[in-house]
Design a protein around this motif. Structure first.
Motif, mmCIF file in Angstrom:
data_model
loop_
_atom_site.group_PDB
_atom_site.id
_atom_site.type_symbol
_atom_site.label_atom_id
_atom_site.label_comp_id
_atom_site.label_asym_id
_atom_site.label_seq_id
_atom_site.Cartn_x
_atom_site.Cartn_y
_atom_site.Cartn_z
ATOM 1 N N LEU A 552 -1.232 -4.414 9.313
ATOM 2 C CA LEU A 552 -1.648 -5.817 9.310
ATOM 3 C C LEU A 552 -1.832 -6.364 7.903
ATOM 4 O O LEU A 552 -1.726 -7.574 7.692
ATOM 5 C CB LEU A 552 -2.950 -5.976 10.096
ATOM 6 N N TRP A 553 -2.154 -5.518 6.930
ATOM 7 C CA TRP A 553 -2.334 -6.040 5.566
ATOM 8 C C TRP A 553 -1.192 -5.648 4.625
ATOM 9 O O TRP A 553 -1.199 -6.004 3.463
ATOM 10 C CB TRP A 553 -3.678 -5.615 4.988
ATOM 11 N N ILE A 554 -0.212 -4.907 5.142
ATOM 12 C CA ILE A 554 0.970 -4.571 4.340
ATOM 13 C C ILE A 554 2.183 -5.193 5.012
ATOM 14 O O ILE A 554 2.594 -4.765 6.082
ATOM 15 C CB ILE A 554 1.142 -3.048 4.216
ATOM 16 N N PRO A 555 2.774 -6.215 4.420
ATOM 17 C CA PRO A 555 3.928 -6.886 5.026
ATOM 18 C C PRO A 555 5.061 -5.899 5.295
ATOM 19 O O PRO A 555 5.341 -5.008 4.491
ATOM 20 C CB PRO A 555 4.329 -7.918 3.960
ATOM 21 N N GLY A 556 5.671 -6.061 6.458
ATOM 22 C CA GLY A 556 6.816 -5.247 6.803
ATOM 23 C C GLY A 556 6.479 -3.898 7.411
ATOM 24 O O GLY A 556 7.371 -3.138 7.783
ATOM 25 N N GLU A 557 5.189 -3.579 7.532
ATOM 26 C CA GLU A 557 4.795 -2.279 8.077
ATOM 27 C C GLU A 557 4.823 -2.243 9.597
ATOM 28 O O GLU A 557 4.697 -1.198 10.197
ATOM 29 C CB GLU A 557 3.394 -1.909 7.583
ATOM 30 N N GLY A 558 4.892 -3.403 10.238
ATOM 31 C CA GLY A 558 4.936 -3.428 11.693
ATOM 32 C C GLY A 558 3.660 -3.958 12.308
ATOM 33 O O GLY A 558 2.588 -3.878 11.711
#
Length: 640
Positions: A552-558
């Protein structure tokens, strides 16, 4: 020449005094206009009956005999209670709600209680030698012992009196002809034998290793540079009473500062509105209806916990809890901790360990005994900091702290009391038979609640400053959350554990970690996913159920699954409480919440537009397809 007072006392026989006491007891009730039985009535009545029934026979007792007999009977009572508890636990799996060291704490507690009574008898015997016959001390000790055993079952006070007196008479009658010398010899033998057993139990209990720790041969070396994990659970703290969540009162300046460097989840929800199932989910990743921890059931053996896994990864593990009612080791969440502090050894805990002591504490304190025995925030913080000093600096630690001060029956310390206005007089909360509350009473509850949150916040600030001073702040993941919230009149409810409305489930969730930039996230999340998140952040090679929130706080992680479940089992409670109708369960999905109650009724709320849950849309024609979809999702999630 004897004084007039001494002459009067000598003129009164024990039986006359017993009759006068009994008449005074009945007369006091007549003056009050009602017949009541409390601890004082019980003792006065027992004293009177002791004088009436056994105030004859052999001559006056020597002053020291009462103390000697009471101490011996105190040890007898303590050890028979230990046997009673051990059988209940071993044979029936009973929840005792006692310290794990009850095998020596209970005899010590009973010994202290009986000794105090014995000292009172010794003093009275000095002042009035003719008042006591030797066998009377046996009667009083037997009465107190029987009362202590009966108190375990919380009978009506009148029933306790009648049964305890009957048991005491049955025990004492065969000894009525015993001489003082016989009683002295009997009590001395009891003191020697049972006292030696108590000393052995204390020595064994103090020297034994934690029963909850993971065996050394199962542990792996910690990964070099692995971060520490500090998990702070604020018991009963709803998110919207923290100033970092927009509350108008400055309740949490220390957490506000932490929030400025944290990932803050604006809508985090607990799986249950009360302590044990919520904590069990936080430690296992299992939803509340799956792990089995409940009102009278601990977390079952065999379910892996976060502490166990981190211990296997080479972490030092320590737990420090304020809530010793449902966070005590007996309930299973201490598994995996090398060091776990729940019950202390202060006088209140010792009094609590004696069954009759709990009844006396409740009567004298005017509150349930569990509200009088708790660890305050200062004790919890001090326990952690003391343990941390003993931890090797080259080994990562996982510490769990439960702060209990904001739990119902709040009692802020003097320096915080009144900070936000006048507090409330004691009133029983959620299980009270009252439904209507004066605005001033409710505001008093809120004022005390907020003051306790401010006290907890101050202690967290002290903890974080000390952590930084030791150079362990940068390499520590700090997580702050709550096990559940609290209701202050919403839906005409007060307290918690009785519904699945937002005020009971909305919890704060802050995560601060070096290298993670601060951000506020509006995506609804469940605390069920917290253990999976922690294990991913420390690069553990073992997983727990749930999905990591890291994406949720790392873009692109899913994305993270957005279905959030809630559950509370039914209780014998006033009919206006939702739990009185049976189990309550809920599902949240895409901003909507469906609540199903035990009587097959349901409630549907649009949380995006109606956070206060004022408009139940379950019968709205436009929402029937959504209702059907949420019901199917709830049944799929429940497995039926």
């Amino acid at each position: 020449m004897p004084s007039p007072r001494a002459g009067l006392l000598d003129a009164l026989s024990p039986r006359v005094v017993g009759g006068l006491l009994l008449a005074a007891l009945v007369g006091a009730d007549a003056v009050r206009g009602r017949f009541t039985i409390g601890p004082l009535d019980l003792w006065v009545g027992a004293l009177a009956l002791g004088w009436l029934v056994f105030g004859h026979g052999t001559g006056p007792a020597r002053p020291g005999l009462g103390l000697r007999v009471m101490v011996a009977l105190g040890l007898v009572t303590g050890w028979t209670e230990v046997l009673h508890f051990a059988v209940r636990k071993a044979a029936f799996g009973a929840i005792l709600k006692l310290p794990t060291a009850f095998a020596w704490l209970v005899p010590v507690a009973e010994l202290g209680l009986f000794a105090a009574v014995g000292l009172a008898f010794a003093g009275a015997s000095l002042l009035w030698p003719r008042a006591f016959r030797p066998v009377m001390f046996v009667f009083y000790g037997a009465f107190l012992g029987a009362w202590s055993h009966l108190s375990i079952y919380r009978l009506h006070a009148a029933a306790e009196l009648i049964l305890a007196v009957g048991a005491a008479v049955a025990v004492t009658r065969p000894l009525a002809a015993w001489s003082e010398a016989n009683l002295r010899r009997w009590s001395e033998r009891g003191l020697v034998g049972l006292g030696a057993l108590l000393l052995l139990a204390i020595a064994f209990g103090q020297g034994s290793r934690s029963a909850f720790a993971v065996a050394d041969d199962r542990r792996e070396p910690a990964v070099p540079g692995a971060p520490n994990v500090l998990l702070l659970v604020l018991d009963t703290v709803r998110a919207d009473h923290l100033s970092c969540y927009g509350y108008e009162r400055a309740t949490t300046p220390q957490l506000d500062a932490l929030a400025e460097r944290s990932v803050l989840f604006e809508r985090a929800f607990t799986p249950s509105p009360w302590t044990l199932p919520s904590h069990a989910t936080i430690f296992t990743g299992l939803d509340a209806h799956r792990h089995g921890a409940d009102w009278q059931a601990p977390l079952p053996e065999g379910i892996p916990t976060l502490a166990e896994i981190l211990a296997l990864q080479g972490y030092a593990t320590g737990g420090f809890v304020g809530n010793i009612r449902y966070c005590a080791a007996e309930f299973g969440i201490a598994r995996g901790f090398d060091h776990y502090e729940d019950y202390g050894f202060e006088p209140a805990v010792l009094a609590y360990c004696a069954a009759v002591g709990r009844s006396i504490m409740a009567a004298v304190g005017g509150q349930p005994f569990h509200t009088l025995v708790r660890n305050d925030a200062t004790t919890v913080t001090d326990g952690f900091l003391g343990w941390l000093e003993q931890c090797p600096t080259d080994q990562p630690f996982f510490a769990f702290l439960n702060y209990y001060d904001a739990h119902q029956h709040c009692a802020p310390p003097p320096e915080f009391a009144g900070r936000f206005g006048p507090g409330a007089e004691y009133v029983e909360h959620w299980n009270a038979r009252r439904r209507e509350w004066l605005d001033a009473e409710m505001q008093g509850f809120v004022n005390d609640y907020d003051a306790c949150i401010a006290y907890i916040d101050d202690e967290i600030g002290r903890l974080l400053r000390e952590l930084a001073a030791q150079g362990r702040g940068e390499d520590t993941i700090v997580i702050v959350t709550a096990d559940h919230g609290e209701q202050f009149g919403e839906h005409d409810l007060i307290g918690h554990g009785n519904s699945l409305y937002v005020p009971s489930l909305h919890a704060p969730l802050l995560l601060a970690m070096a290298g993670v930039p601060p951000v506020r996230l509006a995506e609804p999340v469940s605390l069920r996913d917290l253990p999976a998140t922690i294990l991913e952040l420390v690069d553990a090679n073992v997983a727990l159920p749930g999905a990591s929130l890291r994406g949720l706080w790392i873009p692109g992680e899913g994305a993270v699954p957005s279905t959030i479940l809630g559950h509370v089992t039914g209780l014998d409670a006033p009919p206006w409480l939702p739990v009185s109708r049976g189990d309550v369960r809920s599902v949240m999905h895409r901003g909507w919440q469906l609540i199903e109650l035990g009587d097959d009724t349901a409630e549907l709320y649009d949380l995006s537009a109606d956070w206060a849950q004022a408009d139940n849309l379950v019968n709205a024609a436009a929402q029937q397809s959504r209702l059907k979809a949420l019901r199917e999702r709830l049944r799929e999630s429940w497995g039926r």
